[in-house]
Design an enzyme around this catalytic site. Structure first.
Site, mmCIF file in Angstrom:
data_model
loop_
_atom_site.group_PDB
_atom_site.id
_atom_site.type_symbol
_atom_site.label_atom_id
_atom_site.label_comp_id
_atom_site.label_asym_id
_atom_site.label_seq_id
_atom_site.Cartn_x
_atom_site.Cartn_y
_atom_site.Cartn_z
ATOM 1 N N LEU A 38 4.415 54.884 -83.998
ATOM 2 C CA LEU A 38 4.316 54.119 -85.250
ATOM 3 C C LEU A 38 3.935 52.670 -84.955
ATOM 4 O O LEU A 38 3.304 51.999 -85.763
ATOM 5 C CB LEU A 38 5.637 54.171 -86.006
ATOM 6 C CG LEU A 38 6.033 55.546 -86.542
ATOM 7 C CD1 LEU A 38 7.466 55.532 -87.053
ATOM 8 C CD2 LEU A 38 5.078 55.982 -87.650
ATOM 9 N N GLY A 39 4.352 52.200 -83.804
ATOM 10 C CA GLY A 39 4.033 50.816 -83.462
ATOM 11 C C GLY A 39 4.489 50.502 -82.057
ATOM 12 O O GLY A 39 5.274 51.231 -81.464
ATOM 13 N N GLY A 41 5.271 46.889 -79.537
ATOM 14 C CA GLY A 41 5.222 45.441 -79.289
ATOM 15 C C GLY A 41 5.422 45.210 -77.797
ATOM 16 O O GLY A 41 5.324 46.145 -77.003
ATOM 17 N N PHE A 43 8.189 44.387 -76.199
ATOM 18 C CA PHE A 43 9.433 44.929 -75.658
ATOM 19 C C PHE A 43 9.935 46.138 -76.435
ATOM 20 O O PHE A 43 11.056 46.591 -76.207
ATOM 21 C CB PHE A 43 10.513 43.843 -75.645
ATOM 22 C CG PHE A 43 10.056 42.576 -74.977
ATOM 23 C CD1 PHE A 43 9.791 42.564 -73.615
ATOM 24 C CD2 PHE A 43 9.864 41.415 -75.710
ATOM 25 C CE1 PHE A 43 9.351 41.412 -72.993
ATOM 26 C CE2 PHE A 43 9.419 40.253 -75.099
ATOM 27 C CZ PHE A 43 9.160 40.255 -73.732
ATOM 28 N N ALA A 44 9.144 46.644 -77.386
ATOM 29 C CA ALA A 44 9.626 47.749 -78.220
ATOM 30 C C ALA A 44 8.521 48.762 -78.486
ATOM 31 O O ALA A 44 7.345 48.411 -78.555
ATOM 32 C CB ALA A 44 10.144 47.202 -79.543
ATOM 33 N N VAL A 46 8.003 52.043 -81.294
ATOM 34 C CA VAL A 46 8.604 52.714 -82.446
ATOM 35 C C VAL A 46 7.963 54.092 -82.589
ATOM 36 O O VAL A 46 6.740 54.212 -82.626
ATOM 37 C CB VAL A 46 8.421 51.883 -83.738
ATOM 38 C CG1 VAL A 46 9.103 52.556 -84.914
ATOM 39 C CG2 VAL A 46 8.949 50.462 -83.546
ATOM 40 N N LYS A 61 13.326 52.833 -82.916
ATOM 41 C CA LYS A 61 12.782 51.655 -82.228
ATOM 42 C C LYS A 61 13.478 51.550 -80.873
ATOM 43 O O LYS A 61 14.686 51.297 -80.805
ATOM 44 C CB LYS A 61 13.021 50.398 -83.082
ATOM 45 C CG LYS A 61 12.439 49.125 -82.481
ATOM 46 C CD LYS A 61 12.483 47.948 -83.478
ATOM 47 C CE LYS A 61 11.914 46.676 -82.869
ATOM 48 N NZ LYS A 61 11.883 45.550 -83.792
ATOM 49 N N ASP A 157 9.132 35.919 -88.537
ATOM 50 C CA ASP A 157 7.982 36.734 -88.111
ATOM 51 C C ASP A 157 7.413 37.495 -89.312
ATOM 52 O O ASP A 157 7.055 38.662 -89.203
ATOM 53 C CB ASP A 157 8.428 37.697 -86.995
ATOM 54 C CG ASP A 157 7.266 38.147 -86.107
ATOM 55 O OD1 ASP A 157 6.183 37.514 -86.162
ATOM 56 O OD2 ASP A 157 7.433 39.130 -85.367
HETATM 57 P P1 ADP Z 1 8.043 44.793 -82.752
HETATM 58 O O1 ADP Z 1 9.234 43.927 -82.527
HETATM 59 O O2 ADP Z 1 7.535 45.446 -81.500
HETATM 60 O O3 ADP Z 1 6.950 44.123 -83.528
HETATM 61 P P2 ADP Z 1 8.635 46.300 -85.179
HETATM 62 O O4 ADP Z 1 10.041 46.503 -85.620
HETATM 63 O O5 ADP Z 1 7.827 45.300 -85.930
HETATM 64 O O6 ADP Z 1 8.615 46.009 -83.612
HETATM 65 O O7 ADP Z 1 7.867 47.691 -85.210
HETATM 66 C C1 ADP Z 1 6.528 47.800 -84.748
HETATM 67 C C2 ADP Z 1 5.698 48.566 -85.774
HETATM 68 O O8 ADP Z 1 6.234 49.890 -85.923
HETATM 69 C C3 ADP Z 1 5.709 47.985 -87.197
HETATM 70 O O9 ADP Z 1 4.735 46.986 -87.332
HETATM 71 C C4 ADP Z 1 5.408 49.216 -88.031
HETATM 72 O O10 ADP Z 1 4.026 49.514 -88.037
HETATM 73 C C5 ADP Z 1 6.121 50.341 -87.251
HETATM 74 N N1 ADP Z 1 7.470 50.554 -87.809
HETATM 75 C C6 ADP Z 1 8.570 49.829 -87.530
HETATM 76 N N2 ADP Z 1 9.635 50.268 -88.195
HETATM 77 C C7 ADP Z 1 9.209 51.315 -88.933
HETATM 78 C C8 ADP Z 1 9.847 52.212 -89.876
HETATM 79 N N3 ADP Z 1 11.127 52.069 -90.144
HETATM 80 N N4 ADP Z 1 9.093 53.189 -90.449
HETATM 81 C C9 ADP Z 1 7.779 53.295 -90.158
HETATM 82 N N5 ADP Z 1 7.118 52.484 -89.304
HETATM 83 C C10 ADP Z 1 7.816 51.509 -88.688
HETATM 84 MG MG MG Z 2 6.785 43.571 -85.527
#
Ligand code: ADP
Ligand code: MG
Length: 327
Positions: A38-39, A41, A43-44, A46, A61, A157
Site C-alpha cells: 500500500l505504501g 517510506g 522506515f515503514a 504498509v 504498518k 506532515d
Molecule cells: P510513512 O511514514 O512511510 O509515510 P504512512 O503511514 O504514510 O507511512 O503510509 C504510507 C502509505 O501507505 C500512505 O501514503 C498510504 O498510501 C498507505 N496507507 C497507509 N495507511 C493506510 C491504510 N490504513 N489503508 C490504506 N492505505 C494506507
Molecule cells: Mg506518509
C-alpha cells in the site's frame, strides 16, 4: 533520532499506552494479501492483510525500531499514543492492534480502499477533483486538523499522500494517516525541528523557528492549491529552488485555469502567509466563505452523481457521504 528525541522529547506524547503490545507472531494471526504494497517510506512499509479469525481486512504498518543506528522505539510509541488519542475522531485512521518483534513494530490499522488524495491531484484533469469536491474534502480535512489542534497535536506532515479516501467513486470520506512526524505542543515551551517533505513545509521549519498549529495550516494552503490545480505551488527544479520559492512565497495564483474562483484564492492566501500568527486557524477556515458557499449551492447527492457520471457515465449509487458536522 537521538538528537531529535533530545530536542523534542517534551514534544512526544508518551502517555500510558492502552493498546496491548503483542509479542505473538503477526503472521500466525494475519494473512498478508499478496500484491503491491500500500505504501513505503524510509522506515515503514504498509501492506494489506486479513485477520484470520474474522476475515476483516486491515493495513499493517511495519516500522523499523532502529533507524540510522539509533533506537527509535520511543518514536513508534508516540505514534501509537497519538493514534489512541485520535481514535474518537472519524476523520483519522483507527488503530486496531499492535505487534512487536525484535526489530519491528507492526501497527494494524483500519484499511481504507480509496487510495491517496495524491492520485487525484496528479490525475488527468478529467479524473481530477472538481472544485465542489475539493470543498467537500477540504471541510473534512479541516475537521480532522481542528480536532488534532484542540488536543495540542500538530501533524507536521500534511500532504496529499497522507490523506486517504474511504472510496474513490462514489467519493467517500477522508482519513488522515501517518502521525510519524506529529508532535505534542507544550505550553510555554518552544519547539523547533527540521523535518517534513520539502514542497509542503512552512517557512518557520526552514528557518528553524518555533513550530505551532499554524505550521500545519501552511500545509493546508499547499494542499488546497494542489487539489484545485494539480500542481505543487512551490516545487522547484531542486530542493534549493523549492526552499527559495517557499521563503519568498513565490506562488502563481493567476495563470492556473482552475484557480479562477476569487474565494478559493482568498482561502489559500489566508494560509500561505510567512508570519504564522497571521494565518487562519482550522476553525476559521471552516467558517471561510469559500467553504460556506458549497453548503448553500450544492447538495451531497448532486456532488456524488456528478462524480460518477464523469467517471462511469452511469447513474450514481446512493450517497456515501457522512454528516459534515464538526467533531
Ligand atoms: P510513512 O511514514 O512511510 O509515510 P504512512 O503511514 O504514510 O507511512 O503510509 C504510507 C502509505 O501507505 C500512505 O501514503 C498510504 O498510501 C498507505 N496507507 C497507509 N495507511 C493506510 C491504510 N490504513 N489503508 C490504506 N492505505 C494506507
Ligand atoms: Mg506518509
Amino acid at each position: 533520532c537521538q538528537t531529535e528525541t533530545n530536542r523534542g522529547a517534551t514534544a512526544l506524547l508518551l502517555d500510558n499506552i492502552k493498546t496491548p503490545i503483542r509479542t505473538e507472531s503477526f503472521k500466525e494471526l494475519y494473512n498478508v494479501i499478496p500484491g503491491k504494497e500500500l505504501g513505503r517510506g524510509k522506515f515503514a512499509i504498509v501492506k494489506r492483510c486479513m485477520e484470520k479469525s474474522t476475515g476483516t481486512e486491515y493495513a499493517a504498518k511495519f516500522l523499523k525500531k532502529r533507524r540510522k543506528g539509533q533506537d527509535c522505539r520511543v518514536e513508534v510509541l508516540h505514534e501509537i499514543a497519538v493514534l489512541e488519542l485520535t481514535n474518537t475522531s472519524h476523520r483519522m485512521i483507527n488503530l486496531h492492534q499492535v505487534y512487536e518483534t525484535l526489530t519491528e513494530m507492526v501497527l494494524v490499522l483500519e484499511y481504507v480502499a480509496g487510495g491517496e488524495i495524491f492520485n487525484h491531484c496528479v490525475a488527468e484533469r478529467d479524473e481530477a477533483f472538481t472544485q465542489e469536491e475539493v470543498k467537500w474534502l477540504m471541510r473534512q480535512i479541516l475537521e480532522g486538523v481542528a480536532f488534532l489542534h484542540r488536543n495540542n497535536i500538530v501533524h507536521l506532515d500534511l500532504k496529499p499522500q497522507n490523506i486517504l479516501l474511504t472510496s474513490a467513486c462514489p467519493l467517500g470520506d477522508i482519513k488522515i494517516v501517518d502521525f510519524g512526524l506529529s508532535r505534542r505542543l507544550c505550553q510555554n515551551q518552544e519547539f523547533r525541528e527540521i523535518m517534513g517533505t520539502p514542497e509542503y513545509v512552512a517557512p518557520e521549519i526552514l528557518n528553524y523557528e518555533p513550530i505551532s498549529t499554524a505550521t500545519d495550516m501552511w500545509s493546508i494552503g499547499v494542499l488546497a492549491y494542489m487539489m484545485l490545480t494539480g500542481t505543487s505551488p512551490f516545487l522547484g527544479e531542486d530542493k534549493q529552488e523549492t526552499f527559495l520559492n517557499i521563503s519568498q512565497i513565490n506562488i502563481d495564483y493567476y495563470t492556473e485555469n482552475e484557480l479562477q474562483d476569487l474565494s478559493a484564492i482568498h482561502f489559500i492566501q489566508s494560509l500561505l502567509i510567512k508570519e504564522p500568527k497571521s494565518r487562519a486557524t482550522a476553525e476559521e477556515c471552516l467558517r471561510h466563505h469559500w467553504l460556506q458557499e458549497q453548503a448553500q449551492k450544492k447538495t451531497e447527492e448532486n456532488i456524488t452523481s456528478e462524480i460518477c457520471q464523469r467517471e462511469h457515465a452511469k447513474p450514481a449509487p446512493p450517497s456515501s457521504y457522512s454528516s459534515s458536522s464538526s467533531e
